[in-house]
Design an enzyme around this catalytic site. Structure first.
Site: not given
Length: 370
Positions: A76, A98, A129-130
């Protein structure tokens, strides 16, 4: 989850994958990006699975290994999506560093490594994760060591601060502003609360790798009317923790410190921000561990720095500790011009992706290879 052939491994090109991955928007949903990842693994000869939490998993090697290495990152990205373009040796676009650049390097290592008869390697790619890290929290992989792909400029990061957030509430008694003595002013109490916050870490020993924890007030609100003594004041605090502090310990500690500082007639409570997964707590891996030394030496051999240092952002590596874990990958969070990751100018250098892929392949072969 069968292993790929030598021909499949040699045919995998991390830059080709990266150039296909960056154009895929994965800020408002990861389905298309996950499909690309699954298809890529299948083309390389694997049988990946997507678990109930949206993690993409592929493994090879012994079913009951003596040594198990997990290669992890996420698919993500943050909003908004920034279109892909290539400028010579630079790939630009949201996710380029990223963390699709690190993912490309991890994929190359996973495809290439041939585990020893008593070893296993797993690729575990998380979906959020974000945001809330529900994928990483649900990840059911028992491993001896982890490499987490993030933009570290080819440095080997062994530690990172945690991040907690919560709201401090000071409670008083409302009254007419013409008769302030008849109430209890919660905003007045904020003065002493802020003093307690400023001094909260005084005398605490610094962490040898991460230094001091930080505690920062970020937003404040209080009062309902301009002619009324405010009965409540709320202050949001951002905590960047160092081991061994936990979210629960911080919650209890800051509430107690403020309680001691403000008048007895003021109520004090501190509530951590509600979320469905644990906060990303601080972690630290011993710099002398085999995992750290192996990845650092492999980075240097491949042309990277191999420097060992803390990572400056919170990562899902927190969920894998206290097992040995390092954060490693191509790209930078920021350069001399400013922000790179999460910024409109996000980029990664092709040479760095290839260097990371070579380093990770070398390290994986040494840690779990034949």
């Amino acid at each position: 989850m069968n292993s790929a052939s030598d021909a499949d491994a040699s045919a995998f090109d991390p830059i080709d994958f990266l150039e296909r991955a960056v154009p895929v928007a994965s800020n408002d949903g990861v389905e298309e990006m996950r499909d690309l990842l699954v298809e890529t693994l299948e083309d390389a000869g694997f049988d990946p699975e997507v678990d109930g939490a949206g993690n993409t998993l592929a493994s090879k090697g012994a079913a009951d290994p003596d040594t198990h290495l997990v290669l992890n990152t996420h698919i993500d990205t943050v909003s908004p999506h920034v279109p892909f373009r290539r400028d010579g040796d630079v790939i630009r676009g949201r996710g380029s560093c990223d963390a699709k650049g690190p993912l490309s390097a991890l994929l190359a290592a996973f495809v290439a490594v041939e585990p020893a008869s008593d070893a296993r390697v797993t690729l575990a790619v998380t979906p959020d994760e974000e945001v809330l890290s529900t994928g990483a929290h649900a990840l059911d992989v028992d491993s001896d060591m982890y490499v987490v792909g993030e933009p570290t400029n080819l440095d080997v990061c062994t530690a990172a601060k945690g991040r907690f957030q919560g709201t401090l509430t000071l409670s008083g008694v409302a009254s007419h502003a013409a008769e302030p003595q008849s109430g209890v002013n919660a905003v007045f109490a904020l003065e002493r609360a802020l003093s307690a916050i400023r001094s909260y870490d005084e005398g605490r020993e610094e962490h040898p790798a991460l230094g001091s924890a930080t505690l920062t007030p970020t937003t404040v609100e209080g009062g309902d009317s301009t002619n009324q003594v405010p009965a409540e004041c709320r202050l949001v605090l951002d905590r960047r923790s160092v081991p061994p502090e936990t979210a629960a310990a911080f919650r209890d500690g800051i509430e107690s410190a403020v309680r001691e500082a403000v008048p007895d007639d003021v109520g004090v409570s501190f509530d951590l921000t509600d979320r469905p997964t644990p906060f990303l707590e601080a972690f630290a891996t011993d710099e002398d561990h085999e995992l750290v030394e192996t990845v650092a030496e492999a980075s240097r051999r491949a042309g990277g720095s191999g420097d060992v240092r803390p990572f400056t952002a919170a990562t899902e590596a927190s969920y894998f500790s206290p097992a040995p874990v390092v954060v490693f990958g191509p790209g930078v969070l920021a350069d001399e011009e400013g922000a790179v990751a999460h910024a409109e100018r996000e980029y990664v250098r092709v040479e760095d992706v290839r260097t990371a892929a070579a380093a990770l392949t070398d390290a994986a072969a040494e840690l779990v290879g034949r």
